[in-house]
Write a protein that holds these residues in place. Structure first.
Motif, mmCIF file in Angstrom:
data_model
loop_
_atom_site.group_PDB
_atom_site.id
_atom_site.type_symbol
_atom_site.label_atom_id
_atom_site.label_comp_id
_atom_site.label_asym_id
_atom_site.label_seq_id
_atom_site.Cartn_x
_atom_site.Cartn_y
_atom_site.Cartn_z
ATOM 1 N N VAL A 155 76.778 78.646 -7.511
ATOM 2 C CA VAL A 155 76.388 77.236 -7.682
ATOM 3 C C VAL A 155 77.596 76.338 -7.408
ATOM 4 O O VAL A 155 77.492 75.328 -6.701
ATOM 5 C CB VAL A 155 75.833 76.993 -9.106
ATOM 6 C CG1 VAL A 155 75.650 75.512 -9.367
ATOM 7 C CG2 VAL A 155 74.521 77.721 -9.295
ATOM 8 N N TRP A 156 78.754 76.729 -7.906
ATOM 9 C CA TRP A 156 79.969 75.936 -7.631
ATOM 10 C C TRP A 156 80.273 75.914 -6.141
ATOM 11 O O TRP A 156 80.663 74.891 -5.585
ATOM 12 C CB TRP A 156 81.175 76.551 -8.342
ATOM 13 C CG TRP A 156 81.157 76.437 -9.816
ATOM 14 C CD1 TRP A 156 80.393 75.587 -10.569
ATOM 15 C CD2 TRP A 156 81.929 77.206 -10.736
ATOM 16 N NE1 TRP A 156 80.645 75.783 -11.894
ATOM 17 C CE2 TRP A 156 81.580 76.765 -12.024
ATOM 18 C CE3 TRP A 156 82.865 78.215 -10.590
ATOM 19 C CZ2 TRP A 156 82.160 77.304 -13.167
ATOM 20 C CZ3 TRP A 156 83.443 78.754 -11.724
ATOM 21 C CH2 TRP A 156 83.097 78.306 -12.995
ATOM 22 N N ASP A 157 80.095 77.084 -5.488
ATOM 23 C CA ASP A 157 80.418 77.161 -4.062
ATOM 24 C C ASP A 157 79.521 76.253 -3.231
ATOM 25 O O ASP A 157 79.884 75.852 -2.126
ATOM 26 C CB ASP A 157 80.298 78.607 -3.571
ATOM 27 C CG ASP A 157 81.375 79.496 -4.185
ATOM 28 O OD1 ASP A 157 82.398 78.945 -4.609
ATOM 29 O OD2 ASP A 157 81.190 80.716 -4.237
ATOM 30 N N SER A 158 78.325 75.952 -3.761
ATOM 31 C CA SER A 158 77.459 75.022 -3.049
ATOM 32 C C SER A 158 77.844 73.574 -3.364
ATOM 33 O O SER A 158 77.175 72.650 -2.917
ATOM 34 C CB SER A 158 75.998 75.273 -3.418
ATOM 35 O OG SER A 158 75.785 74.889 -4.762
ATOM 36 N N GLY A 159 78.905 73.394 -4.157
ATOM 37 C CA GLY A 159 79.414 72.046 -4.434
ATOM 38 C C GLY A 159 78.759 71.355 -5.602
ATOM 39 O O GLY A 159 78.885 70.144 -5.750
ATOM 40 N N ARG A 160 78.076 72.091 -6.481
ATOM 41 C CA ARG A 160 77.384 71.455 -7.613
ATOM 42 C C ARG A 160 77.999 71.895 -8.942
ATOM 43 O O ARG A 160 78.635 72.928 -9.021
ATOM 44 C CB ARG A 160 75.894 71.838 -7.591
ATOM 45 C CG ARG A 160 75.181 71.204 -6.425
ATOM 46 C CD ARG A 160 73.692 71.545 -6.428
ATOM 47 N NE ARG A 160 73.237 71.484 -5.032
ATOM 48 C CZ ARG A 160 72.806 72.521 -4.337
ATOM 49 N NH1 ARG A 160 72.717 73.692 -4.901
ATOM 50 N NH2 ARG A 160 72.454 72.397 -3.083
ATOM 51 N N GLN A 161 77.736 71.088 -9.959
ATOM 52 C CA GLN A 161 78.071 71.429 -11.364
ATOM 53 C C GLN A 161 79.552 71.741 -11.565
ATOM 54 O O GLN A 161 79.901 72.597 -12.362
ATOM 55 C CB GLN A 161 77.241 72.648 -11.823
ATOM 56 C CG GLN A 161 75.773 72.539 -11.595
ATOM 57 C CD GLN A 161 75.117 71.575 -12.545
ATOM 58 O OE1 GLN A 161 75.518 71.445 -13.691
ATOM 59 N NE2 GLN A 161 74.140 70.828 -12.066
#
Lengths: 190, 222
Positions: A155-161
């Motif tokens: 999820v972080w790698d997709s730029g979120r949260q």
């Protein structure tokens, strides 16, 4: 600044001269310096030229005695870095186990080990329930943790949260999910 | 910073008496030198600048390196510092490695794609009981690649190439050999056994034989 410094140096020289000669009373400070033999500053710390190889080894030795930094204990225990370290530790445990089993299975016919699934299942079934529960929990805990935390990383790698607040909150969620799911997996099939 | 000499202080001393200047010079340099040594030993020994914690210089370990530490912060030995390698001088910039998307963005995307691909392959057996042979083989291959990348990252992080080139090469090739061995091992396992997911299910739910025998009897009695 420069003029101050110059005055200071002059005054020092005058002071040094005064103790050995009484001529200082007759001249003002600049005239005295001009009249007397110039007294250069001496530096008693001897210097010597060091060949490049030797300088390199001295520098290497000097660097080896520097303090090792950073040390983990200087940091406050916080969710972001603790869970990050646990992610790698659990990953190494899981992959290490996977590698050990794969290699052992390959050499088992040579060494006469029985690592077929039926033999393993039969010997596992004979263990006391408490040991079974512990073993299963020991496998399920790193598996579930690495799975949930891996999703968190994706999820972080997709730029979120990726705010500080959300990193801590998602970490708490991962801990909760890990405890519940690994407990459930350990109990399942007993 | 105790090993730094203060030339101003010494020059003041030496200038006051020019007649026996050389004698004083020798004396001054001798005292300064011994002072420097003593304070640096003290620094190393006491680990801390506070005067209450200073120990006597007689407790200096004999195998101490000759170079004196400049730093006054505490030394905590978790791991001894590895061999030091100094590249270039103080004015040389840090070398920038040549850019390569194969080692950069493509690699990053591939890593993430592998991790993401493992999610459905992990969830499916929980829903369906186990995987069919093709999916099971894919799961095994995915886990091996994911593990290999993970081990590579660990080696890169903990065995620095610059300081320990031989150790790095050893671990690097050992990992490659291990991955090949494990891949062959799981090929054998997938070919000759029931498959990874089915095997885990079998072991996970394994019950004692008398348990499965006793149960129906008890149920019948009740």
């Amino acid at each position: 600044m420069i003029s101050q410094r110059f005055t200071q140096i002059s005054a020092r020289r005058v002071f040094a001269q005064r103790s050995i000669s009484l001529t200082s009373t007759r001249f003002s400070a600049p005239a005295l310096i001009t009249a007397c033999k110039p007294l250069t500053q001496s530096r008693p710390a001897a210097t010597q030229t060091v060949p490049e190889d030797e300088a390199y080894s001295i520098l290497k030795a000097q660097r080896a005695v520097r303090p090792v930094s950073p040390h983990l204990t200087i940091y406050q225990t916080q969710i972001p870095w603790t869970l990050s370290a646990l992610n790698r530790i659990t990953g190494i445990i899981l992959s290490g186990g996977f590698y050990v089993f794969g290699a052992a299975y390959l050499v088992s016919p040579l060494l006469g080990w029985h690592l077929e699934s039926s033999a393993l299942a039969a010997s596992f079934a004979e263990l006391p329930t408490a040991v079974k529960l512990l073993l299963k929990f020991g496998v399920a805990l790193p598996f579930t943790y690495h799975s949930w935390n891996g999703m968190r990383h994706l999820v972080w790698d997709s730029g979120r949260q990726f705010s500080n607040k959300m990193v801590v909150r998602s970490g708490q969620v991962v801990i909760g999910l890990t405890v519940v799911s690994s407990g459930a997996l350990a109990v399942y099939g007993l | 910073m105790a090993s730094v000499l203060r030339p101003a202080a010494i020059s003041r001393q030496t200038c006051s008496l020019v007649s026996n200047r050389t004698a004083l010079l020798q004396q001054a340099s001798r005292t300064r030198f011994s002072e420097t040594l003593r304070t640096s030993y003290l620094l190393r020994e006491s680990r801390c600048l506070s005067t209450t914690q200073r120990k006597s210089p007689s407790r200096i370990p004999s195998n101490d390196p000759v170079a004196a530490p400049f730093h006054t912060s505490a030394r905590r030995q978790i791991l001894p510092p590895g061999p030091q390698v100094i590249e270039g001088g103080v004015n040389d910039p840090a070398p920038v490695p040549p850019t390569s998307p194969t080692h950069g963005s493509y690699h990053w995307v591939f890593e993430r794609a592998m991790s993401a691909a493992l999610i459905p392959l992990t969830i499916a057996p929980f829903a369906a009981g186990s995987l069919n042979p093709v999916m099971d083989a894919l799961l095994c291959a995915g886990i091996i690649i994911h593990s290999h990348i993970g081990f590579q990252s660990s080696i890169i992080d903990y065995v620095p190439d610059k300081r320990l080139p031989k150790t790095r090469a050893f671990f690097w090739w050992a990992l490659r050999a291990a991955t090949v061995v494990v891949a062959i091992g799981f090929f054998e396992f997938e070919t000759n056994d029931v498959g990874l997911t089915e095997a885990i299910k079998k072991i996970w739910t394994a019950k004692r034989k008398e348990d499965s025998y006793v149960e129906p009897v008890l149920r019948g009695v009740a």
